[in-house]
Design an enzyme around this catalytic site. Structure first.
Site, mmCIF file in Angstrom:
data_model
loop_
_atom_site.group_PDB
_atom_site.id
_atom_site.type_symbol
_atom_site.label_atom_id
_atom_site.label_comp_id
_atom_site.label_asym_id
_atom_site.label_seq_id
_atom_site.Cartn_x
_atom_site.Cartn_y
_atom_site.Cartn_z
ATOM 1 N N GLY A 40 0.820 -1.199 0.000
ATOM 2 C CA GLY A 40 0.000 0.000 0.000
ATOM 3 C C GLY A 40 0.859 1.256 0.000
ATOM 4 O O GLY A 40 2.065 1.207 0.246
ATOM 5 N N ASN A 41 0.242 2.384 -0.276
ATOM 6 C CA ASN A 41 0.962 3.653 -0.313
ATOM 7 C C ASN A 41 -0.005 4.810 -0.155
ATOM 8 O O ASN A 41 -1.204 4.675 -0.426
ATOM 9 C CB ASN A 41 1.779 3.799 -1.607
ATOM 10 N N GLY A 56 8.418 -0.205 0.339
ATOM 11 C CA GLY A 56 8.829 -1.309 1.202
ATOM 12 C C GLY A 56 9.214 -0.927 2.613
ATOM 13 O O GLY A 56 10.057 -1.588 3.226
ATOM 14 N N SER A 84 7.420 5.127 -3.290
ATOM 15 C CA SER A 84 6.597 3.961 -3.590
ATOM 16 C C SER A 84 6.685 3.586 -5.070
ATOM 17 O O SER A 84 6.735 4.448 -5.952
ATOM 18 C CB SER A 84 5.132 4.256 -3.236
ATOM 19 N N SER A 85 6.667 2.297 -5.329
ATOM 20 C CA SER A 85 6.722 1.822 -6.713
ATOM 21 C C SER A 85 5.476 2.219 -7.503
ATOM 22 O O SER A 85 5.481 2.191 -8.736
ATOM 23 C CB SER A 85 6.873 0.292 -6.735
ATOM 24 N N GLU A 86 4.401 2.583 -6.796
ATOM 25 C CA GLU A 86 3.180 3.015 -7.471
ATOM 26 C C GLU A 86 3.148 4.524 -7.710
ATOM 27 O O GLU A 86 2.084 5.099 -7.970
ATOM 28 C CB GLU A 86 1.946 2.588 -6.671
ATOM 29 N N HIS A 105 -3.797 3.977 -1.303
ATOM 30 C CA HIS A 105 -3.855 2.673 -1.976
ATOM 31 C C HIS A 105 -3.676 1.579 -0.938
ATOM 32 O O HIS A 105 -2.688 1.558 -0.209
ATOM 33 C CB HIS A 105 -2.759 2.579 -3.040
ATOM 34 N N HIS A 107 -4.952 -2.795 0.318
ATOM 35 C CA HIS A 107 -5.303 -4.135 -0.149
ATOM 36 C C HIS A 107 -6.295 -4.808 0.803
ATOM 37 O O HIS A 107 -6.044 -5.909 1.295
ATOM 38 C CB HIS A 107 -4.044 -4.999 -0.261
ATOM 39 N N HIS A 168 -5.531 -6.864 -7.639
ATOM 40 C CA HIS A 168 -4.539 -6.065 -6.908
ATOM 41 C C HIS A 168 -5.091 -5.497 -5.600
ATOM 42 O O HIS A 168 -4.696 -5.923 -4.527
ATOM 43 C CB HIS A 168 -4.056 -4.940 -7.828
#
Length: 225
Positions: A40-41, A56, A84-86, A105, A107, A168
């Site tokens: 998440g982010n 991470g 964040s990778s997103e 974001h 899950h 996702h």
């Protein structure tokens, strides 16, 4: 272009309050069980800059100094960690939605079930219609962290306040972090209601004209500034 980047960095002033608010909401997300581990982010837009959680990094160890700041093109202007990778997803939403200043974001379980089984959630409960949108859509699948995922997400999001990412999780948006978190909680509740209702029998759907009126009421007069 390099001179423009340098000028942007020189004028930037880190806003500790924004970073602290992201940390506080990250802890709320964790406490609500909306995500596990480091998934998440969260981000906040402040003028031409985006404050975002690092990639991470466990929420229980997060402090304001760990928050990353990038410009509108994703160039880092503050922070030692990797964003964040997103990040492409956040940039795309902010670019297309001038009304959005916060993104969460997560899950959560029922929202993720929706993301792997359904194409949309119709208007079934009034609070969801008002806060989230008339019909809530699942985006087309794409690999996490990609430009394709970002494009698919914004297409399915439209003018709503939530979108389910195929296979996702969930993304919610708002004028601020409070509205984005409320949207997350309402989206997860709505996903649970719809899944359980489908198991029981025929689901009652709100008339389209009523759903439209409810959504307009929320956007125009219900929210407190």
């Amino acid at each position: 272009m390099a001179k423009k980047t340098k000028k942007s960095v020189e004028k930037f002033s880190f806003n500790y309050d924004i970073a602290e608010s992201i940390v506080n909401y990250a802890r709320k997300v964790s406490e609500e069980g909306l995500t596990k581990g480091t998934w998440g982010n969260i981000s906040v837009r402040d003028g031409g800059y985006i404050y975002i959680t690092p990639s991470g990094f466990p929420y229980d160890k997060l402090t304001p100094k760990h928050i990353i700041v990038v410009d509108n093109e994703g160039r880092k202007v503050y922070g030692e960690l990797t964003p964040s990778s997103e990040l492409p997803l956040h940039i795309e939403i902010y670019e297309k939605r001038a009304d959005v200043h916060a993104i969460i974001h997560t899950h959560p379980v029922y929202s993720t079930i929706v993301s792997v089984t359904l194409k949309e959630i119709p208007p079934i409960v009034e609070d969801a219609v008002m806060i989230l949108g008339e019909r809530l859509f699942v985006s087309e699948y794409a690999l996490p962290g990609t430009e394709e995922l970002a494009r698919n997400a914004i297409k399915a999001l439209g003018n709503n306040h939530c979108v389910f990412l195929r296979n996702h999780g969930l993304v919610t948006v708002g004028e601020n972090l409070q509205e984005a978190l409320i949207a997350t909680l309402v989206a997860e509740k709505t996903a649970q209601i719809y899944i359980e209702a489908l198991r029981v029998g025929k689901v009652s759907i709100l008339p389209d004209e009523h759903a439209k009126l409810l959504r307009e009421k929320y956007l125009k007069s219900y929210r407190q500034k």
